[in-house]
Design a protein around this motif. Structure first.
Motif, PDB file in Angstrom:
ATOM      1  N   GLY A  53     -48.579  58.033 -62.700  1.00  0.00           N
ATOM      2  CA  GLY A  53     -48.639  59.407 -63.175  1.00  0.00           C
ATOM      3  C   GLY A  53     -47.598  60.557 -62.866  1.00  0.00           C
ATOM      4  O   GLY A  53     -47.546  61.576 -63.013  1.00  0.00           O
ATOM      5  N   ALA A  54     -46.475  59.638 -62.659  1.00  0.00           N
ATOM      6  CA  ALA A  54     -44.968  60.377 -62.833  1.00  0.00           C
ATOM      7  C   ALA A  54     -43.702  59.902 -63.398  1.00  0.00           C
ATOM      8  O   ALA A  54     -43.892  58.575 -63.727  1.00  0.00           O
ATOM      9  CB  ALA A  54     -44.803  60.628 -61.341  1.00  0.00           C
ATOM     10  N   SER A  80     -50.821  50.893 -69.315  1.00  0.00           N
ATOM     11  CA  SER A  80     -52.079  51.698 -69.339  1.00  0.00           C
ATOM     12  C   SER A  80     -51.882  53.182 -69.620  1.00  0.00           C
ATOM     13  O   SER A  80     -52.691  53.563 -70.492  1.00  0.00           O
ATOM     14  CB  SER A  80     -52.761  51.544 -68.004  1.00  0.00           C
ATOM     15  N   TYR A  81     -50.697  53.843 -69.205  1.00  0.00           N
ATOM     16  CA  TYR A  81     -50.406  55.064 -69.733  1.00  0.00           C
ATOM     17  C   TYR A  81     -50.023  55.285 -71.327  1.00  0.00           C
ATOM     18  O   TYR A  81     -50.344  55.941 -71.875  1.00  0.00           O
ATOM     19  CB  TYR A  81     -49.386  55.734 -68.811  1.00  0.00           C
ATOM     20  N   VAL A  86     -49.329  58.317 -73.662  1.00  0.00           N
ATOM     21  CA  VAL A  86     -48.304  59.108 -72.467  1.00  0.00           C
ATOM     22  C   VAL A  86     -47.590  57.981 -71.835  1.00  0.00           C
ATOM     23  O   VAL A  86     -47.737  56.887 -71.465  1.00  0.00           O
ATOM     24  CB  VAL A  86     -49.265  59.345 -71.213  1.00  0.00           C
ATOM     25  N   GLY A  87     -46.121  58.329 -71.780  1.00  0.00           N
ATOM     26  CA  GLY A  87     -45.201  57.644 -71.177  1.00  0.00           C
ATOM     27  C   GLY A  87     -43.806  57.220 -71.965  1.00  0.00           C
ATOM     28  O   GLY A  87     -43.942  57.540 -73.109  1.00  0.00           O
TER      29      GLY A  87
END
Length: 229
Positions: A53-54, A80-81, A86-87
């Motif tokens: 998450g970061a 998965s992100y 995302v990412g």
């Protein structure tokens, strides 16, 4: 180094006003372009990734210190992100006083009064700082859809100075633009010694680089900004 003629400046201003993005080819002289290419081929990069998450930056040695099981778990988390849009995962080198001379010269050029006056005139805003980093995408790496708006930094335009040679279109690594609903619009394949400039509000990505790519996707990227931090 980077210097736009009055005609190029006018054309760039028109395209940015109409479309929000534009590309200029042969932006550097051959000697400087070649020196930068060789420099980026031999740089030490940190791996920029989105994990737990970061956003993080890790050294190659940190990855190698993990067990095979831990490396697989890390990759699964990163993917998965990415599967949810995302990412990112790519090599990054922040340009500073310890960087090779060729990169420092480019950074100083991007922050020269001539270049900043040029982009101030194009944007109608007071550009006072240009940030820069070297990036490297190899097989399996990518940057998912996003925009580059960061009001605290006063970002106006993003740029990508491409320094990849003989890039094959099937290798991926496109600078891809999108409508807000995710519909793809314009894309630019890496092209040696070309500069793409675009409005930071434009949604874009770097598409997945194929595992069979025979060379890294090399560039210098950053933002023309109205705030000096």
């Amino acid at each position: 180094m980077l210097q736009l003629s009055q005609q190029q400046q006018t054309e760039l201003q028109q395209k940015l006003s109409n479309d929000g993005f534009a590309r200029i080819e042969n932006i550097l002289d051959d000697t400087n372009a070649q020196q930068l290419h060789e420099c980026l081929c031999n740089l030490d990069y940190q791996l920029a990734l989105f994990h737990n998450g970061a956003a993080k930056s890790v050294k190659d040695s940190d990855i190698l210190a993990l067990t095979p099981q831990e490396q697989q778990a890390l990759l699964e988390d990163i993917h998965s992100y990415a599967s949810r849009g995302v990412g990112f995962m790519y090599g990054r080198h922040s340009i500073d006083s310890t960087s090779p001379d060729a990169l420092q010269r480019l950074y100083n050029n991007l922050n020269s009064s001539d270049v900043q006056s040029c982009f101030s005139a194009i944007s109608g805003q007071n550009i006072i700082r240009t940030s820069a980093q070297a990036t490297r995408f190899i097989g399996g790496q990518y940057l998912t859809r996003h925009n580059d708006i960061v009001e605290a930094e006063g970002r106006v335009y993003a740029y990508v100075l491409s320094l990849s040679k003989s890039w094959h279109p099937d290798w991926g690594g496109l600078l891809q633009f999108f409508e807000r609903d995710g519909t793809p619009t314009k894309s630019y394949a890496p092209k040696f010694n070309s500069l793409v400039v675009f409005d930071v509000s434009k949604i874009h990505s770097v598409t997945y680089v194929a595992p069979f790519a025979k060379a890294p996707r090399l560039s210098v990227t950053g933002w023309f900004r109205t705030i000096d931090i």
